[in-house]
Enzyme design. Structure first.
Site, short mmCIF file in Angstrom:
data_model
loop_
_atom_site.label_atom_id
_atom_site.label_comp_id
_atom_site.label_asym_id
_atom_site.label_seq_id
_atom_site.Cartn_x
_atom_site.Cartn_y
_atom_site.Cartn_z
N TYR A 54 -40.63 5.53 -29.78
CA TYR A 54 -40.70 4.12 -29.37
C TYR A 54 -39.30 3.51 -29.40
O TYR A 54 -38.85 2.90 -28.42
CB TYR A 54 -41.66 3.35 -30.30
N HIS A 57 -50.73 -3.40 -38.25
CA HIS A 57 -49.75 -4.20 -38.97
C HIS A 57 -50.27 -4.75 -40.29
O HIS A 57 -51.45 -5.06 -40.44
CB HIS A 57 -49.25 -5.34 -38.07
N ASN A 98 -39.98 -7.89 -37.92
CA ASN A 98 -41.45 -7.83 -37.96
C ASN A 98 -42.10 -9.13 -37.46
O ASN A 98 -42.17 -10.11 -38.20
CB ASN A 98 -41.91 -7.52 -39.39
N THR A 118 -53.34 -3.54 -22.97
CA THR A 118 -53.55 -4.00 -24.35
C THR A 118 -53.62 -5.52 -24.44
O THR A 118 -54.03 -6.06 -25.46
CB THR A 118 -52.41 -3.51 -25.29
N ALA A 140 -44.77 8.33 -42.99
CA ALA A 140 -43.61 9.03 -42.41
C ALA A 140 -42.83 8.08 -41.52
O ALA A 140 -43.42 7.32 -40.74
CB ALA A 140 -44.08 10.23 -41.60
N GLY A 141 -41.51 8.12 -41.64
CA GLY A 141 -40.67 7.33 -40.74
C GLY A 141 -40.39 5.92 -41.22
O GLY A 141 -39.63 5.19 -40.59
N SER A 149 -46.14 -0.02 -27.92
CA SER A 149 -45.30 -0.33 -29.09
C SER A 149 -45.86 0.15 -30.43
O SER A 149 -45.48 -0.36 -31.47
CB SER A 149 -45.08 -1.84 -29.16
N LEU A 175 -52.85 -5.39 -18.44
CA LEU A 175 -54.02 -5.65 -19.30
C LEU A 175 -54.48 -4.40 -20.06
O LEU A 175 -55.62 -4.32 -20.48
CB LEU A 175 -55.19 -6.27 -18.51
#
Ligand code: UDP
Length: 332
Positions: free
Chosen positions: A140, A188, A169, A35, A287-288, A76, A33
Site C-alpha cells: 500500500y 481501525h 491516522n 468501498t 506484523a508491519g 487502503s 463505489l
C-alpha cells in the site's frame, strides 16, 4: 472553479466535499463505489467508474469544466495489500496514471493527492519530517510513493502543480453523528474499540485485541498520531489555495495532530466517551506495525497555514462515538 473529487463517496472524501462546499467551491465526484457509499456524496454530481478509464475521465473533466483534482480513490487496507500486491498496484497506480493522462488531455493543472504516513516505513527519526527517507514496509505504501513520483514526472513534463498530503491516522466523525467512517471491513482501532464498548464484547466476537503490550513505549502499546477528519478535510481546501499561488509548484506535507497517543490511551478515551468498559484482550504484535508514528506538522503550518483544531483524542473519540451511536452500533 470546479474540482473533481475521486473517492468522494468514501470516508475522507465525503468530508472534503463538505469542506469545499463551505468555501463555495463546486465539486463533481468520481467513485467506483467499491468501498464508498452513494449517500455519503448525496447532493453532488456522481460518476460511477474507475479513475483508470482516462478517456471517460477526460470527457467528464471537459464536460464539467474541472480545473483541479483531489484524488482520494484508492484501496487502503495494509493487510490486503500484503496479500494482493498486484491488485493494489493495478488499482492505485493504474488509477492515478489514468487520472494523470486525463488531466493532460483536459488541461487540468492542479492535483492534490491523498498520501499516507505509510510512505515512511519504520521511522528513523521522530517526529517524522517530510524529508525522512521513503521506505514503505507494505505494498500500500509502495503504491503511494510511486504515485508521488508520477506527479513529479507530470510536473516536469506538463507543468502540473501538485500537493501530496501524507495523512497519519485519520479518525473522528461529524460532531452531530451525521457522517463518519463506514468501511465494508473495519480494521481501525477507534471504531473497533467503540463497537466493543457498545456491544459489551464477550463471547460474540466483538472483543478488541490489542496488538502487543511489549513495545518500547511508555505503556507498552503502540503510539499513533490521530488526526480528526474535519481537520484533514480543511487541509485539502488550503492545498488548493496553495496550488493557486504556486503554478507549476509542488508541496509534500504531513497531516497529523503532532502528538503520539497509545492504544491504552485510546481505550481510556473510549471508556470516558461511552461510559462503558472496552472488552479487550492482549494479543501478539501485528506484523508491519512500527512502535511509534508521530508527524512533524510544522510544514503544514508554514505552507498551508494549517493547524489541527479538533484532533485531541477526547474530541476525536467523542465525535466517532456520536456517529457509531447514530448508525446503531451502540446498544440503547
Ligand atoms: N490496533 C490494535 N487492535 C486493533 C486494531 C488496531 O491494537 O484491533 C492498534 C494497531 O496495532 C496500531 C493502532 O491500534 O498501533 C492503530 O491501528 P489502526 O489499524 O487503526 O491504524 P494504522 O496505524 O495501522 O494505520
Amino acid at each position: 472553479m470546479a474540482v473533481l473529487v475521486t473517492g468522494g463517496a468514501g470516508y475522507i472524501g465525503s468530508f472534503v466535499l463538505r469542506a469545499l462546499a463551505a468555501r463555495g467551491i463546486d465539486a463533481v465526484v468520481l467513485d467506483d463505489l467499491s468501498t464508498g457509499h452513494r449517500r455519503a456524496a448525496d447532493g453532488w454530481p456522481l460518476e460511477v467508474h474507475s479513475c483508470g478509464d482516462s478517456e471517460r475521465v477526460a470527457a467528464l473533466m471537459e464536460r464539467a469544466g474541472i480545473d483541479a483534482v483531489i484524488h482520494l480513490a484508492a484501496l487502503s487496507i495494509v493487510g490486503d495489500s500484503v496479500r494482493e500486491p498486484e491488485r493494489y498496484w493495478r488499482h492505485n497506480v493504474g488509477g492515478a496514471e489514468g487520472l494523470l493522462t486525463a488531466c493532460r488531455k483536459a488541461g487540468v493543472r492542479r492535483f492534490v493527492l491523498s498520501s499516507t504516513a505509510a510512505v515512511y516505513g519504520e521511522p528513523s527519526q521522530l517526529p517524522i519530517p517530510e524529508s525522512h527517507p521513503l521506505s514503505p514496509t507494505n505494498p500500500y505504501g509502495d503504491t503511494k510513493v510511486e504515485i508521488e513520483r508520477r506527479l513529479a514526472q507530470a510536473q516536469a513534463s506538463d507543468g502540473l502543480a501538485w500537493a501530496a498530503l501524507r495523512y497519519f491516522n485519520a479518525a473522528g466523525a461529524m460532531p452531530d453523528g451525521s457522517l463518519g467512517e463506514d468501511h465494508p471491513v473495519e480494521t481501525h482501532l477507534i471504531p473497533l474499540a467503540l463497537r466493543a464498548a457498545a456491544t459489551g464484547g464477550g463471547g460474540d466476537g466483538t472483543e478488541l485485541t490489542v496488538f502487543g503490550d511489549d513495545w518500547p513505549t511508555p505503556d507498552g502499546t503502540c503510539l499513533r498520531d490521530y488526526v480528526h477528519v474535519l481537520d484533514l478535510a480543511r487541509a485539502h481546501v488550503l492545498a488548493l489555495d496553495w496550488l493557486d499561488g504556486h503554478p507549476g509548484g509542488s508541496l509534500v506535507c504531513n497531516l497529523g495532530g503532532g502528538e503520539g497517543t497509545s492504544v491504552r490511551q485510546v481505550l481510556d478515551a473510549v471508556r470516558r466517551a461511552t461510559g462503558r468498559e472496552v472488552p479487550h484482550r492482549m494479543g501478539p504484535r501485528r506484523a508491519g506495525d512500527p512502535a511509534v508514528l508521530v508527524a512533524a506538522v510544522d510544514r503544514a503550518a508554514a505552507e498551508l497555514g494549517w493547524r489541527p483544531e479538533r484532533s485531541d483524542i477526547a474530541r476525536v473519540v467523542e465525535d466517532a462515538w456520536a456517529w457509531e451511536r447514530r448508525r446503531g452500533h451502540a446498544a440503547p
